[in-house]
Motif scaffolding. Sequence first.
Motif, short mmCIF file in Angstrom:
data_model
loop_
_atom_site.label_atom_id
_atom_site.label_comp_id
_atom_site.label_asym_id
_atom_site.label_seq_id
_atom_site.Cartn_x
_atom_site.Cartn_y
_atom_site.Cartn_z
N ARG A 1 0.83 -1.22 0.00
CA ARG A 1 0.00 0.00 0.00
C ARG A 1 0.86 1.26 0.00
O ARG A 1 0.56 2.24 0.69
N TRP A 2 1.92 1.25 -0.78
CA TRP A 2 2.81 2.40 -0.91
C TRP A 2 2.32 3.29 -2.04
O TRP A 2 1.73 2.81 -3.02
N HIS B 1 7.14 -4.09 5.10
CA HIS B 1 5.75 -4.07 5.56
C HIS B 1 5.53 -3.18 6.77
O HIS B 1 4.39 -2.88 7.12
N THR B 2 6.61 -2.77 7.44
CA THR B 2 6.45 -2.00 8.68
C THR B 2 6.71 -0.51 8.52
O THR B 2 6.63 0.23 9.48
N ILE B 3 7.01 -0.08 7.30
CA ILE B 3 7.26 1.34 7.11
C ILE B 3 6.08 2.01 6.41
O ILE B 3 5.36 1.39 5.64
N ALA C 1 9.36 15.83 0.06
CA ALA C 1 10.08 14.56 -0.07
C ALA C 1 9.20 13.46 0.53
O ALA C 1 8.47 13.68 1.50
N TRP C 2 9.29 12.26 -0.07
CA TRP C 2 8.65 11.10 0.52
C TRP C 2 9.55 10.62 1.65
O TRP C 2 10.75 10.44 1.44
N VAL C 3 8.98 10.42 2.83
CA VAL C 3 9.76 10.00 3.99
C VAL C 3 9.21 8.69 4.54
O VAL C 3 8.00 8.57 4.78
N ALA C 4 10.11 7.72 4.71
CA ALA C 4 9.74 6.41 5.28
C ALA C 4 9.97 6.46 6.79
O ALA C 4 11.07 6.79 7.24
N ARG C 5 8.93 6.14 7.51
CA ARG C 5 9.01 6.07 8.98
C ARG C 5 8.35 4.79 9.44
O ARG C 5 7.52 4.23 8.75
N GLN C 6 8.72 4.36 10.63
CA GLN C 6 8.12 3.14 11.16
C GLN C 6 6.85 3.46 11.90
O GLN C 6 6.65 4.52 12.43
#
Length: 160
Positions: free
Chosen positions: A24-25, A53-55, A155-160
């Motif tokens: 689901r990105w 799967h966790t970000i 910016a696209w930012v990946a976080r947990q």
Amino acid sequence: MARRRDGALSFERFRTDPTVAVLRWPDDVLEQFLFDHGDNTAFVDDYNTIDLHTITWRLETIQAADFPSMPTGVSDAGCIENYAKNPVHWVAVRPPQVALHWETHGTWLRPPLLIERRLLDPDAGGLQVLEGRTRVGVLRERLREHLHVAPDHRAWVARQ
């Protein structure tokens, strides 16, 4: 990824594959991260410890002043600095609207991908450039040269 390399797998088919769709990105993130770099050995080595799967990815506003000290993956150490050495070239080899966007808005046309460094090292802080090293290099040099640079950048930012 072999099917993508030989042209047999379009991004549309890639993004709807059940293995990818379950993440689901946002499409922009899927394309820049997994579709474009999913078979890049050095890239995979840098980021293979992340549980995809966790970000969660969010489009965020990041201050220009945060980018000059932002690192990238170990395999690409120094590449942002190399792009910064010749930003005119790196903008010129892109479609004309990229240069126009820099001149008009002082930022990139397409948001890069950043990741919380603690996802890679629990003791690390801040953000890391995952994809968009050329864009960040151009930004760094434009800042150094006192060219038109917006104070904030998406910016696209990946976080947990």
